[in-house]
Scaffold this active site. Structure first.
Site, PDB file in Angstrom:
ATOM      1  N   TYR A  77       0.728  -0.807   0.035  1.00 47.36           N
ATOM      2  CA  TYR A  77      -0.477  -0.273   0.031  1.00 47.36           C
ATOM      3  C   TYR A  77       1.077   1.195  -0.310  1.00 47.36           C
ATOM      4  O   TYR A  77       0.383   2.137  -0.424  1.00 47.36           O
ATOM      5  CB  TYR A  77      -0.850   0.188   1.550  1.00 47.36           C
ATOM      6  CG  TYR A  77      -2.634  -0.665   1.841  1.00 47.36           C
ATOM      7  CD1 TYR A  77      -2.327  -1.956   0.904  1.00 47.36           C
ATOM      8  CD2 TYR A  77      -3.137  -0.387   1.316  1.00 47.36           C
ATOM      9  CE1 TYR A  77      -3.105  -3.385   0.294  1.00 47.36           C
ATOM     10  CE2 TYR A  77      -4.342  -0.899   1.051  1.00 47.36           C
ATOM     11  CZ  TYR A  77      -4.709  -2.086   1.346  1.00 47.36           C
ATOM     12  OH  TYR A  77      -5.586  -3.096   1.171  1.00 47.36           O
TER      13      TYR A  77
ATOM     14  N   LYS B 186       3.988 -14.862   3.809  1.00 44.99           N
ATOM     15  CA  LYS B 186       4.047 -15.445   2.714  1.00 44.99           C
ATOM     16  C   LYS B 186       5.681 -16.333   2.254  1.00 44.99           C
ATOM     17  O   LYS B 186       6.327 -16.260   1.443  1.00 44.99           O
ATOM     18  CB  LYS B 186       3.284 -15.325   1.091  1.00 44.99           C
ATOM     19  CG  LYS B 186       3.270 -15.674   0.069  1.00 44.99           C
ATOM     20  CD  LYS B 186       1.992 -17.191  -0.031  1.00 44.99           C
ATOM     21  CE  LYS B 186       2.556 -18.054  -1.084  1.00 44.99           C
ATOM     22  NZ  LYS B 186       1.868 -19.274  -0.765  1.00 44.99           N
TER      23      LYS B 186
ATOM     24  N   ASP C 150      -1.716 -18.273   1.891  1.00 44.41           N
ATOM     25  CA  ASP C 150      -3.340 -19.300   1.436  1.00 44.41           C
ATOM     26  C   ASP C 150      -3.602 -20.479   1.763  1.00 44.41           C
ATOM     27  O   ASP C 150      -5.030 -20.300   2.263  1.00 44.41           O
ATOM     28  CB  ASP C 150      -2.406 -20.073   0.106  1.00 44.41           C
ATOM     29  CG  ASP C 150      -1.112 -20.743   0.340  1.00 44.41           C
ATOM     30  OD1 ASP C 150      -0.804 -20.048   1.720  1.00 44.41           O
ATOM     31  OD2 ASP C 150      -0.817 -21.323  -0.256  1.00 44.41           O
TER      32      ASP C 150
ATOM     33  N   ASP D 162      -5.794  -7.226   4.580  1.00 43.85           N
ATOM     34  CA  ASP D 162      -7.107  -6.356   3.610  1.00 43.85           C
ATOM     35  C   ASP D 162      -8.128  -7.841   3.791  1.00 43.85           C
ATOM     36  O   ASP D 162      -9.223  -7.060   3.594  1.00 43.85           O
ATOM     37  CB  ASP D 162      -6.948  -5.605   2.586  1.00 43.85           C
ATOM     38  CG  ASP D 162      -7.717  -4.431   2.127  1.00 43.85           C
ATOM     39  OD1 ASP D 162      -9.040  -4.825   2.710  1.00 43.85           O
ATOM     40  OD2 ASP D 162      -7.644  -5.188   0.353  1.00 43.85           O
TER      41      ASP D 162
ATOM     42  N   ASP E  58     -11.257  -8.812   5.451  1.00 43.69           N
ATOM     43  CA  ASP E  58     -13.758  -9.325   4.586  1.00 43.69           C
ATOM     44  C   ASP E  58     -13.206 -10.663   4.550  1.00 43.69           C
ATOM     45  O   ASP E  58     -14.706 -10.850   4.931  1.00 43.69           O
ATOM     46  CB  ASP E  58     -13.072  -8.727   3.465  1.00 43.69           C
ATOM     47  CG  ASP E  58     -13.300  -7.923   2.719  1.00 43.69           C
ATOM     48  OD1 ASP E  58     -13.009  -6.641   3.868  1.00 43.69           O
ATOM     49  OD2 ASP E  58     -13.576  -6.676   1.887  1.00 43.69           O
TER      50      ASP E  58
HETATM   51  C1  IPM Z   1     -10.011  -1.323   4.136  1.00 45.94           C
HETATM   52  C2  IPM Z   1     -10.441  -1.089   2.739  1.00 45.94           C
HETATM   53  C3  IPM Z   1      -9.679   0.110   2.418  1.00 45.94           C
HETATM   54  C4  IPM Z   1      -8.491  -1.242   2.299  1.00 45.94           C
HETATM   55  C5  IPM Z   1      -9.217   0.554   0.722  1.00 45.94           C
HETATM   56  C6  IPM Z   1     -11.431   1.727   0.844  1.00 45.94           C
HETATM   57  C7  IPM Z   1      -8.421   1.592   0.632  1.00 45.94           C
HETATM   58  O1  IPM Z   1     -10.933  -2.148   1.932  1.00 45.94           O
HETATM   59  O2  IPM Z   1     -10.514  -0.705   5.277  1.00 45.94           O
HETATM   60  O3  IPM Z   1     -10.419  -2.752   4.422  1.00 45.94           O
HETATM   61  O4  IPM Z   1      -8.133  -1.625   1.606  1.00 45.94           O
HETATM   62  O5  IPM Z   1      -7.258  -0.815   3.433  1.00 45.94           O
HETATM   63 MN    MN Z   2     -11.141  -4.118   2.909  1.00 51.52          MN
END
Ligand code: IPM
Ligand code: MN
Length: 357
Positions: A142, A192, A224, A248, A252
Site C-alpha cells: 500500500y 508468505k 493461502d 485487508d 473481509d
Molecule cells: C479497508 C478498505 C481499504 C483498504 C480501501 C478502501 C483503500 O478496503 O479498509 O479494508 O484496502 O485498506
Molecule cells: Mn478492505
C-alpha cells in the site's frame, strides 16, 4: 468527560451509518454525563468534488487536533476513473499515514443470534468464532514505491513494492502479543515466507518478538493456508497478526463468516496520535441513500473508540450489549435478514440500539 471527535462521513452509505453512530454516542453522553463535540470534516469523493483533493489539509489538521476520529466510508463509481492520487481511497490511505496509524484492529466474532446468517456449516460454527485480526496499516504494498511505465520492449508495466522494515514488523507484533494476553493467549502470524523476502523478514521478527512472550502460544501460517483454515475451522484462531494487504483480504473473509461485512468495526491506532475508528466495509454505492445499510459496524466502531481512545469501558460495553439485544430481539437490516426476523431500516436499527442504552 469532554471529548472532541472529528467526524468524516465520507461517501455512499457513509453519512447514513455515521448518523446512527452519532445517535448512539449522544445517548451515551446523556446517560453518563459526557460531552462529545463533533467536527465534520471532508474526505474521499465528496472532498474531491468540494475541494479538489481527497484529503484537504484542513481535514488532516482537524483530525490531528481532535481526541479521536470517526469515519464512515469513502469511494464510489463516480470517482473510479481518477488517477491514483485523485481517488477517494487516496484520502483514506493519506489519513492513515498522516496520523501514523500502524495498527488496525479488526475483531470478528460470531454472535449467537446471527448464526443463521453465517455461511459455514453448523458443526463448524458450533466450535465458536471469536478472533481479532491485527493488520499492519501503513506499510507493505500500500505504501511501498509504485510506478507505471513503458518497459524496454514497449509493454505498459506497473510495479508496487511490498516493503517492510524490522521496526515496523516488531511494533505491530507487539500490539498482537499484548492483545493476546488480554484474550486467549494465542497469536498466529500470517505471511508468505515460502515466496516473499518481506515475509521472511516478517517471520524472523515475529519469532524474535514471540520469545519475549513465552506465555503466549505462537505459530506462523502461510496466507493461502490461512484463507482456507478460516473457513475450515475458524475456532483455531485467537489473534492473527499480518501485513497490510493480507490483512485487508483476510479481514473481509473473516467478516463474512460472522454473517456480514456490515457487522465488523475497526480501530486504527498509532503512537501518540488520535485513533481512527471505521467500519471495515466500503461505501456500498448500490444501496446509498436508501436507508437500507447496516449501521452496526459504525456503531460498534464508536464503541471501540470509547474503549480504546477514551478508556470508557462501561460505556463501550453498554453499546455492545445494546447491539446484541437488538439482534436477540430479531431485528435485522437486509444484509443479515433471515426467515422469521423483523426487517428494519438503517435509522430504525440506530433508534433501537439507542433505546437499549
Ligand atoms: C479497508 C478498505 C481499504 C483498504 C480501501 C478502501 C483503500 O478496503 O479498509 O479494508 O484496502 O485498506
Ligand atoms: Mn478492505
Amino acid at each position: 468527560m469532554k471529548k472532541n471527535i472529528a467526524v468524516i462521513k465520507g461517501d455512499g452509505i457513509g453519512p447514513e451509518i455515521i448518523e446512527e453512530a452519532l445517535k448512539v454516542l449522544d445517548k451515551i453522553a446523556e446517560k453518563y454525563g459526557h460531552s462529545f463535540d463533533y467536527t465534520q470534516l471532508l474526505m474521499g469523493g465528496i472532498a474531491i468534488d468540494e475541494t479538489g483533493s481527497p484529503l484537504p489539509q484542513e481535514t488532516i489538521d482537524g483530525c490531528l487536533s481532535s481526541d479521536s476520529v470517526l469515519l464512515g466510508a469513502v469511494g464510489g463509481p463516480k470517482w473510479d476513473k481518477g488517477k491514483g492520487s485523485m481517488r477517494p481511497e487516496a484520502g483514506l490511505l493519506g489519513i492513515r499515514g498522516a496520523l501514523k496509524l500502524f495498527a488496525n484492529i479488526r475483531p470478528a466474532k460470531l454472535l449467537k443470534p446471527l448464526s443463521d446468517a453465517c455461511p459455514l456449516k453448523r458443526d463448524i460454527t458450533d466450535k465458536g468464532l471469536d478472533l481479532v485480526i491485527v493488520r499492519e496499516l501503513i506499510g507493505g504494498a500500500y505504501f511501498g514505491e509504485k510506478r507505471t511505465f513503458i518497459d524496454e520492449y514497449g509493454h505498459k508495466t506497473a510495479v508496487d513494492s511490498m516493503k517492510y522494515g524490522d521496526y515496523e514488523i516488531e511494533r505491530i507484533c507487539r500490539v498482537a502479543f499484548d492483545m493476546a494476553r488480554k484474550r486467549r493467549n494465542k497469536v498466529t502470524s500470517i505471511d508468505k515466507a515460502n515466496v516473499l523476502d518481506s515475509s521472511r523478514l516478517w517471520r524472523e521478527i515475529a519469532h524474535k518478538v514471540s520469545a519475549e512472550y513465552p506465555d503466549v502460544d505462537f505459530s506462523d501460517m502461510l496466507v493461502d493456508n490461512a484463507a482456507m483454515q478460516l473457513v475450515r475451522d475458524p475456532s483455531q484462531f485467537d489473534v492473527i497478526v499480518t501485513e497490510n494487504l493480507f490483512g485487508d483480504i483476510l479481514s473481509d473473509e473473516a467478516s463474512m463468516i460472522t454473517g456480514s461485512l456490515g457487522m465488523i468495526p475497526s480501530a486504527s491506532l498509532g503512537e501518540g496520535s488520535p485513533g481512527l475508528y471505521e467500519p471495515i466495509h466500503g461505501s456500498a454505492p448500490d444501496i446509498a441513500g436508501q436507508n437500507k445499510a447496516n449501521p452496526m459496524a459504525a456503531v460498534l466502531s464508536a464503541a471501540m473508540m470509547l474503549r480504546y481512545s477514551f478508556d470508557m469501558r462501561e460505556e463501550a460495553d453498554d453499546i455492545e450489549n445494546a447491539a446484541d439485544k437488538v439482534l436477540e430481539e430479531g431485528f435485522r437490516t437486509s444484509d443479515i435478514m433471515s426467515e422469521g426476523m423483523t426487517l428494519v431500516s438503517c435509522s430504525e436499527m440506530g433508534d433501537r440500539i439507542a433505546a437499549f442504552i
